[in-house]
Design a protein around this motif. Structure first.
Motif, PDB file in Angstrom:
ATOM      1  N   ALA A 145      39.953 -22.955  39.246  1.00 32.59           N
ATOM      2  CA  ALA A 145      40.113 -21.823  40.161  1.00 32.59           C
ATOM      3  C   ALA A 145      39.153 -20.703  39.783  1.00 32.59           C
ATOM      4  O   ALA A 145      38.481 -20.118  40.646  1.00 32.59           O
ATOM      5  N   VAL A 146      39.062 -20.411  38.484  1.00 33.71           N
ATOM      6  CA  VAL A 146      38.158 -19.352  38.030  1.00 33.71           C
ATOM      7  C   VAL A 146      36.698 -19.767  38.205  1.00 33.71           C
ATOM      8  O   VAL A 146      35.834 -18.934  38.529  1.00 33.71           O
ATOM      9  N   LYS A 147      36.381 -21.040  38.003  1.00 35.41           N
ATOM     10  CA  LYS A 147      35.015 -21.513  38.211  1.00 35.41           C
ATOM     11  C   LYS A 147      34.528 -21.192  39.629  1.00 35.41           C
ATOM     12  O   LYS A 147      33.426 -20.650  39.832  1.00 35.41           O
ATOM     13  N   TYR A 148      35.346 -21.529  40.618  1.00 35.10           N
ATOM     14  CA  TYR A 148      34.932 -21.321  42.010  1.00 35.10           C
ATOM     15  C   TYR A 148      34.948 -19.845  42.396  1.00 35.10           C
ATOM     16  O   TYR A 148      34.155 -19.410  43.233  1.00 35.10           O
ATOM     17  N   LEU A 149      35.837 -19.075  41.772  1.00 32.62           N
ATOM     18  CA  LEU A 149      35.904 -17.648  42.088  1.00 32.62           C
ATOM     19  C   LEU A 149      34.763 -16.866  41.432  1.00 32.62           C
ATOM     20  O   LEU A 149      34.223 -15.922  42.032  1.00 32.62           O
ATOM     21  N   SER A 150      34.397 -17.238  40.217  1.00 38.33           N
ATOM     22  CA  SER A 150      33.358 -16.491  39.498  1.00 38.33           C
ATOM     23  C   SER A 150      31.957 -16.815  40.009  1.00 38.33           C
ATOM     24  O   SER A 150      31.096 -15.932  40.101  1.00 38.33           O
ATOM     25  N   GLY A 151      31.698 -18.092  40.318  1.00 32.11           N
ATOM     26  CA  GLY A 151      30.382 -18.481  40.832  1.00 32.11           C
ATOM     27  C   GLY A 151      29.248 -18.239  39.851  1.00 32.11           C
ATOM     28  O   GLY A 151      28.128 -17.930  40.258  1.00 32.11           O
ATOM     29  N   GLU A 152      29.504 -18.390  38.567  1.00 33.30           N
ATOM     30  CA  GLU A 152      28.479 -18.167  37.544  1.00 33.30           C
ATOM     31  C   GLU A 152      27.531 -19.370  37.474  1.00 33.30           C
ATOM     32  O   GLU A 152      27.964 -20.512  37.381  1.00 33.30           O
ATOM     33  N   THR A 153      26.233 -19.104  37.505  1.00 34.93           N
ATOM     34  CA  THR A 153      25.231 -20.161  37.461  1.00 34.93           C
ATOM     35  C   THR A 153      25.054 -20.666  36.034  1.00 34.93           C
ATOM     36  O   THR A 153      24.999 -19.878  35.089  1.00 34.93           O
ATOM     37  N   ARG A 154      24.951 -21.979  35.884  1.00 35.66           N
ATOM     38  CA  ARG A 154      24.749 -22.556  34.555  1.00 35.66           C
ATOM     39  C   ARG A 154      23.372 -22.170  34.007  1.00 35.66           C
ATOM     40  O   ARG A 154      22.451 -21.858  34.779  1.00 35.66           O
ATOM     41  N   PRO A 155      23.217 -22.222  32.682  1.00 41.18           N
ATOM     42  CA  PRO A 155      21.902 -21.898  32.104  1.00 41.18           C
ATOM     43  C   PRO A 155      20.780 -22.781  32.636  1.00 41.18           C
ATOM     44  O   PRO A 155      19.651 -22.306  32.813  1.00 41.18           O
ATOM     45  N   ASN A 156      21.084 -24.065  32.876  1.00 45.47           N
ATOM     46  CA  ASN A 156      20.038 -24.964  33.388  1.00 45.47           C
ATOM     47  C   ASN A 156      19.898 -24.904  34.906  1.00 45.47           C
ATOM     48  O   ASN A 156      19.084 -25.632  35.485  1.00 45.47           O
ATOM     49  N   GLY A 157      20.716 -24.067  35.557  1.00 46.53           N
ATOM     50  CA  GLY A 157      20.597 -23.875  37.004  1.00 46.53           C
ATOM     51  C   GLY A 157      21.106 -25.007  37.853  1.00 46.53           C
ATOM     52  O   GLY A 157      20.841 -25.051  39.052  1.00 46.53           O
ATOM     53  N   SER A 158      21.878 -25.944  37.293  1.00 45.25           N
ATOM     54  CA  SER A 158      22.318 -27.113  38.046  1.00 45.25           C
ATOM     55  C   SER A 158      23.365 -26.789  39.110  1.00 45.25           C
ATOM     56  O   SER A 158      23.372 -27.404  40.176  1.00 45.25           O
ATOM     57  N   ASP A 159      24.253 -25.839  38.851  1.00 45.66           N
ATOM     58  CA  ASP A 159      25.244 -25.428  39.848  1.00 45.66           C
ATOM     59  C   ASP A 159      25.801 -24.060  39.464  1.00 45.66           C
ATOM     60  O   ASP A 159      25.339 -23.441  38.491  1.00 45.66           O
ATOM     61  N   ALA A 160      26.773 -23.594  40.231  1.00 45.88           N
ATOM     62  CA  ALA A 160      27.377 -22.269  39.987  1.00 45.88           C
ATOM     63  C   ALA A 160      28.813 -22.399  39.509  1.00 45.88           C
ATOM     64  O   ALA A 160      29.696 -21.656  39.941  1.00 45.88           O
ATOM     65  N   LEU A 161      29.056 -23.353  38.608  1.00 47.32           N
ATOM     66  CA  LEU A 161      30.395 -23.588  38.070  1.00 47.32           C
ATOM     67  C   LEU A 161      30.388 -23.446  36.545  1.00 47.32           C
ATOM     68  O   LEU A 161      31.010 -24.226  35.841  1.00 47.32           O
ATOM     69  N   SER A 162      29.698 -22.440  36.070  1.00 47.99           N
ATOM     70  CA  SER A 162      29.515 -22.317  34.632  1.00 47.99           C
ATOM     71  C   SER A 162      30.718 -21.700  33.917  1.00 47.99           C
ATOM     72  O   SER A 162      31.105 -22.159  32.845  1.00 47.99           O
ATOM     73  N   PHE A 163      31.310 -20.665  34.504  1.00 48.83           N
ATOM     74  CA  PHE A 163      32.376 -19.916  33.821  1.00 48.83           C
ATOM     75  C   PHE A 163      33.747 -20.284  34.368  1.00 48.83           C
ATOM     76  O   PHE A 163      33.977 -20.180  35.569  1.00 48.83           O
ATOM     77  N   PRO A 164      34.691 -20.705  33.479  1.00 51.70           N
ATOM     78  CA  PRO A 164      34.558 -20.996  32.042  1.00 51.70           C
ATOM     79  C   PRO A 164      34.170 -22.457  31.819  1.00 51.70           C
ATOM     80  O   PRO A 164      34.076 -23.232  32.768  1.00 51.70           O
ATOM     81  N   SER A 165      34.017 -22.836  30.560  1.00 54.33           N
ATOM     82  CA  SER A 165      33.672 -24.215  30.224  1.00 54.33           C
ATOM     83  C   SER A 165      34.913 -25.100  30.274  1.00 54.33           C
ATOM     84  O   SER A 165      35.837 -24.937  29.478  1.00 54.33           O
TER      85      SER A 165
END
Length: 268
Positions: A145-165
């Motif tokens: 739920a937090v992944k989709y709400l935060s929309g944080e981009t991964r360091p390698n730029g693969s998607d926007a589901l970085s936060f949290p791990s």
């Protein structure tokens, strides 16, 4: 002589009459019986424990610190996240992602191995499985739920589901359960499980899949999910202890395929 006796008797009566009011004024103080039955056994009243010693506070304190740090430092490619990424890339080379994908459930293998070795856990095996299932449900629902709400981009730029791990959350959930189940036997079981979980967090950064804030928050989500599973679990569901007589052992079948056998001996 008779007159003398009568006079003396009258004097005694007068003296007695003068003294009787004084005796009448000395009365015993009535006993206070209004609190007679408040504490008949004389048991001292229970002292309420301070709030910082409550189960709820101890369950959420460490996860709250990890989640707060992760949320404050979740700045993508800025600040401390970028510094940590540059340091990690200079010191380590990426490894196979299959390794950290497998390592996330290694604490559960430790849990099974210790149980097979005959070390008695805090809860019986059925209730331990129920706690694992509940913890997994809490962890997956909260992290994604937090992944989709935060929309944080991964360091390698693969998607926007970085936060949290999610990998880190999974590893720390399993490690927390191992620690809780066997801490009364030895703290080293928990040390081993948390070492594995920390390795997973490091690998996610080494493989450039997560920022530092992601793995710190992931650890918070995993530990909190385990603690909530225990706090909300009614052990044995009001029944007699079950699951202590359930045994598991490795086995090899006729075609050489490895497997697991489960045995149950009902207690009388």
């Amino acid at each position: 002589m008779r007159t003398f006796l009568v006079t003396r008797f009258a004097a005694l009566l007068v003296l007695a009459g003068s003294l009787s009011p004084a005796y009448a004024q000395v009365r015993p103080t009535p006993t206070d019986t209004t609190k007679k039955y408040e504490n008949p056994g004389g048991i001292p009243a229970l002292v309420k424990a301070p709030w910082y010693k409550s189960k709820v506070f101890r369950a959420v304190a460490i996860p709250a610190v990890l989640l707060t740090y992760g949320a404050i430092t979740a700045q993508g490619n800025a600040g401390i996240n970028q510094s940590a990424r540059e340091f990690t890339q200079k010191q380590f080379r990426p490894v196979s992602s299959g390794f950290d994908n497998t390592l996330i459930i290694a604490p559960y293998f430790e849990l099974a191995a210790v149980a097979i070795a005959g070390v008695e856990s805090r809860d019986d095996r059925i209730n331990t499985l129920l706690i694992i299932a509940k913890g997994e449900a809490i962890m997956l629902a909260s992290t994604y739920a937090v992944k989709y709400l935060s929309g944080e981009t991964r360091p390698n730029g693969s998607d926007a589901l970085s936060f949290p791990s999610g990998h880190t959350a999974q590893a720390f959930l399993a490690a927390s359960i191992v620690h809780t189940e066997f801490r009364d036997k030895s703290q080293w079981y928990g040390v081993g499980a948390y070492t594995i979980a920390t390795s997973v967090a490091a690998l996610r950064m080494i493989n450039d899949k997560h920022w530092q804030s992601d793995v710190v928050a992931g650890a918070g989500f995993g530990i909190l999910s385990a603690h909530l599973a225990y706090l909300s679990h009614r052990n044995r569901w009001g029944r007699k202890p079950i699951g202590r007589d359930v045994g598991m052992s490795p086995a090899y079948f006729g075609n050489g395929t490895p497997g697991m056998t489960i045995s149950w001996r009902p207690s009388h």
